[in-house]
Write a protein that holds these residues in place. Structure first.
Motif, PDB file in Angstrom:
ATOM      1  N   ALA A   4       0.601  -0.845   0.206  1.00 40.61           N
ATOM      2  CA  ALA A   4      -0.079  -0.213  -0.029  1.00 40.61           C
ATOM      3  C   ALA A   4       1.109   1.350   0.013  1.00 40.61           C
ATOM      4  O   ALA A   4       0.281   1.822  -0.979  1.00 40.61           O
ATOM      5  CB  ALA A   4      -0.712   0.190   0.871  1.00 40.61           C
ATOM      6  N   THR A   5       1.975   1.231   0.797  1.00 37.48           N
ATOM      7  CA  THR A   5       3.025   2.112   0.324  1.00 37.48           C
ATOM      8  C   THR A   5       3.712   2.975  -0.195  1.00 37.48           C
ATOM      9  O   THR A   5       4.292   4.053  -0.478  1.00 37.48           O
ATOM     10  CB  THR A   5       3.821   2.428   1.623  1.00 37.48           C
ATOM     11  N   GLU A   6       3.645   1.832  -1.365  1.00 34.78           N
ATOM     12  CA  GLU A   6       3.509   2.159  -3.001  1.00 34.78           C
ATOM     13  C   GLU A   6       3.043   2.542  -3.926  1.00 34.78           C
ATOM     14  O   GLU A   6       3.720   2.644  -4.803  1.00 34.78           O
ATOM     15  CB  GLU A   6       4.795   0.528  -3.380  1.00 34.78           C
TER      16      GLU A   6
END
Length: 86
Positions: A4-6
């Protein structure tokens, strides 16, 4: 696999309808309460969190809801009406 953070950031949209309302004070009632009479002027502004605005226009000239929500997709409710009258 992508976490998700990418994921890329995307611009949030949220449309607000701001009807133009005028008011005038009424005389105190028998209990001494002060009230105001309010009415819509037939004009409104639509703004979006992305910076879009219609400016103050006749409500009949506002873009329709389907057009606005297609151009400003939101992950929340698409519209917030900011007024205190029906």
């Amino acid at each position: 696999m992508t976490t998700a953070t990418e994921q890329p950031w995307t611009l949030d949209h949220h449309l607000y309808v701001l009807p133009r309302i005028e008011s005038r004070p009424l005389p105190p009632d028998t209990d001494g309460n002060h009230w105001a009479e309010r009415r819509h002027t037939g004009k409104a502004t639509v703004v979006c969190a992305c910076g879009y605005t219609t400016g103050l226009v006749d409500t009949t000239d506002l873009p329709d809801r389907a057009t606005l929500t297609a151009a400003h997709p939101s992950t929340r409710d698409p519209f917030t009406r900011l007024d205190d009258t029906a």
